[in-house]
Design an enzyme around this catalytic site. Structure first.
Site, short mmCIF file in Angstrom:
data_model
loop_
_atom_site.label_atom_id
_atom_site.label_comp_id
_atom_site.label_asym_id
_atom_site.label_seq_id
_atom_site.Cartn_x
_atom_site.Cartn_y
_atom_site.Cartn_z
N GLU A 65 0.84 -1.21 0.00
CA GLU A 65 0.00 0.00 0.00
C GLU A 65 0.87 1.26 0.00
O GLU A 65 1.91 1.31 0.67
CB GLU A 65 -0.87 -0.03 1.26
CG GLU A 65 -1.76 1.18 1.46
CD GLU A 65 -2.47 1.15 2.81
OE1 GLU A 65 -3.39 1.96 2.99
OE2 GLU A 65 -2.09 0.33 3.68
N LYS A 71 -9.89 2.42 -2.53
CA LYS A 71 -10.30 1.80 -1.27
C LYS A 71 -11.67 2.28 -0.85
O LYS A 71 -11.97 3.48 -0.90
CB LYS A 71 -9.25 2.14 -0.20
CG LYS A 71 -9.43 1.43 1.13
CD LYS A 71 -8.26 1.77 2.06
CE LYS A 71 -8.35 1.01 3.38
NZ LYS A 71 -7.20 1.33 4.25
N CYS A 120 -5.22 -3.05 2.76
CA CYS A 120 -5.00 -3.05 4.21
C CYS A 120 -6.25 -3.44 5.00
O CYS A 120 -6.59 -4.61 5.09
CB CYS A 120 -4.46 -1.69 4.64
SG CYS A 120 -3.67 -1.75 6.27
#
Length: 445
Positions: free
Chosen positions: A257, A312, A360
Site C-alpha cells: 500500500e 479503497k 489493508c
C-alpha cells in the site's frame, strides 16, 4: 531466630488483603489473567510451535471459565477492559505521526472503557449461558465500524475448525466445563461430543494464483515515507525491484500500500515508465490518486501497457476518515485530509483468473470474501511498528480465508508479508513438519 520470621508480620495484613478474593486488587489480577488467557492466541502466535498451537483454544476456554466464575459486574467490566487493551493497545501508535503522542494513553484508556462497558452489558443478561452468548455476539458489534474484535478467531489455531462453528464449540465447552449442576460423567461426555463436532476434518483447497509472482516487502518507516526528499529515492528503488523481477523471469510483482507515496496518477513520467515495463511483467502497486472528486487510497494495476485504478472503500476510522464529530476533531486535534470512498467491491482479471482487490483494512472485511477465490491484499503496517497489529490482521485474514476457501496474497510495508490459505488440519501439519525436519536431518549427513 524468632525475630527473623516475625519481622515479616507487619506485611501479613497486606498479603492477606492481596489474596482475599473479595479485594479489588485480587479482582483486577483475576480479570487481567482471564483476559490474557482469552487473548493468548495473539501473543503466542509470535512463537511458531505446534504444541502452543494445540494449547491455544484450551487456554481461551479456561479464560472464559474464569470469567463465568467471577460472578460480579466489576469482573466483567475489567475483563472487557483488559481484552480491549490486549487486542488494541497499538491503535494509538498512529498518533505519533500526527504529533499527538500525548493522546496514546488516553486512546488506550478509551478503548478499554468501550469494551469494558460492552462486557458489563453482557453481565446484566443475568444467566451465565446468556452472558456467554452475549460475549460471543460482541463479535458483531462494531464501535465506529471497527470490527477487529471477532471471537471467531479463537478457532484459528488448534484442533477446531477455523469458523464460527469452531468458535461456538469453544464457548460451549467453556460453559459446560464451568456448569456446576451437571454430574462429572455427563459433563465429560458432553465436552467430548462437542469437541468431536468442532474438530476440523476437512482440508480446504483454494484456487491458487497461476502466475509466477513476487511479493515485495518493504521496511520504510512511517516518519520517512511521505517526506518530499525521499520520494525520488523510494521511486528509484521500486523501479530497480521491477527490473530485477523481470531478470528473474517473474510474471507478476506486487508492492505494498502507498508504495508510491504521492498521487501517482498525476505523475505522467512514472505512469508512462510503469506502462512500458508492464509489457514485460504485470505490476501491482499502491499509491495515492487525486481526482476532482477527492483523494483516494488506491491500487494501480499495470498490465500490457495499460493501467487500472481501484480505490479503497473501507476506510480506517479516525485514520482515513472521521466517523463522528468531524469538525470538533479537526479543530481540537488535527486537520485530517480524509479519503474519499471507491467502489464497495473491486475485482480485476489476471491470466483469466478473477482477483479481488483489498487495501489493508479491507483485507479484514468479511464482505469481500463472500464472492472471492483469490485476494491480492496490500498493506502499510508501518503505522503500527513494533506491535501486535500485523499478527492480529493476519489471524483475521486466515479466519475469513478458511471460512470462504480463499487464498490471500498479502504484501506489506512493515511486518506481515505472507501468503495466507485456509487452515491446515493440525495432524497433517504435524506430519508435514516432522517430514520436513527428517529431510533436513538426513541432508545434514
Amino acid at each position: 531466630m524468632k525475630s527473623k520470621y516475625f519481622r515479616f508480620l507487619p506485611f501479613l495484613p497486606l498479603f492477606l488483603k492481596f489474596i482475599n478474593p473479595n479485594s479489588i486488587i485480587f479482582k483486577i489480577i483475576k480479570a487481567f489473567f482471564s483476559a490474557l488467557l482469552i487473548s493468548n492466541f495473539i501473543y503466542l502466535s509470535f512463537f511458531e510451535n505446534l504444541f502452543l498451537e494445540l494449547l491455544n483454544p484450551f487456554l481461551s476456554i479456561y479464560g472464559l471459565v474464569l470469567l463465568l466464575r467471577s460472578k460480579n459486574k466489576m469482573s466483567y467490566f475489567l475483563t472487557g477492559f483488559f481484552i480491549g487493551i490486549l487486542w488494541f493497545w497499538w491503535v494509538g501508535l498512529s498518533s505519533i505521526y500526527f504529533n499527538l503522542s500525548y493522546l496514546i494513553p488516553i486512546e488506550i484508556l478509551i478503548i478499554g472503557i468501550i469494551y469494558g462497558v460492552l462486557f458489563l452489558i453482557c453481565y446484566f443478561l443475568y444467566f451465565d449461558f446468556l452472558r456467554l452468548c452475549g460475549i460471543f455476539l460482541l463479535s458483531f458489534v462494531h464501535p465506529f465500524g471497527f470490527d477487529w474484535l471477532n471471537f471467531g478467531i479463537l478457532s484459528v489455531y488448534g484442533i477446531f475448525d477455523a469458523s464460527y462453528k469452531g468458535a461456538i464449540i469453544i464457548f460451549l465447552i467453556a460453559y459446560f466445563y464451568y456448569e456446576k449442576y451437571i454430574s462429572r460423567y455427563y459433563k465429560i461426555s458432553i465436552i467430548l461430543i462437542l469437541a468431536l463436532i468442532g474438530i476440523q476434518y476437512e482440508q480446504k483447497n483454494p484456487e491458487k494464483l497461476e502466475l509466477d509472482y513476487k511479493l515485495i516487502q518493504t521496511h520504510i518507516s512511517q516518519d520517512q515515507k511521505f517526506l518530499q526528499e525521499n520520494l525520488q529515492t523510494h521511486s528509484n528503488m521500486i523501479i530497480e525491484q521491477i527490473i530485477q523481477a523481470i531478470k528473474e523471469k517473474k510474471e507478476l510483482i506486487i508492492f505494498p500500500e502507498t508504495t508510491f507515496a504521492f498521487a501517482l496518477n498525476k505523475s505522467s513520467y512514472h505512469i508512462q515508465l510503469l506502462k512500458e515495463l508492464s509489457h514485460q511483467i504485470i505490476i501491482i502497486t499502491g499509491a495515492i490518486s487525486l481526482t476532482s472528486n477527492g483523494i483516494y487510497n488506491s491500487t494501480y494495476i499495470f498490465n500490457k501497457g495499460k493501467v487500472e485504478i481501484f480505490n479503497k472503500y473501507y476506510l480506517v476510522p479516525f485514520g482515513e476518515e472521521i466517523p463522528i464529530f468531524k469538525d470538533l476533531f479537526k479543530k481540537a486535534f488535527y486537520d485530517l485530509d480524509e479519503f474519499s470512498k471507491g467502489k464497495i467491491f473491486n475485482q480485476y482479471t489476471l491470466n483469466n483468473q478473477k482477483i479481488t482487490n483489498a487495501i489493508c483494512y479491507e483485507a479484514t472485511k468479511e464482505q469481500i470474501y463472500k464472492n472471492s477465490k483469490i485476494i491480492i491484499a496490500i498493506s502499510n503496517n508501518a503505522w503500527f511498528d513494533h506491535s501486535i497489529q500485523y499478527k492480529l490482521q493476519n489471524i483475521l485474514i486466515q479466519f475469513y480465508a478458511n471460512n470462504y476457501n480463499v487464498s490471500v496474497y498479502h504484501t506489506t510495508n512493515g511486518e506481515g508479508n505472507m501468503v495466507i490459505k485456509p487452515k491446515e488440519i493440525l495432524l497433517q501439519k504435524i506430519k508435514n513438519t516432522l517430514e520436513s525436519k527428517m529431510k533436513l536431518f538426513k541432508a545434514s549427513f
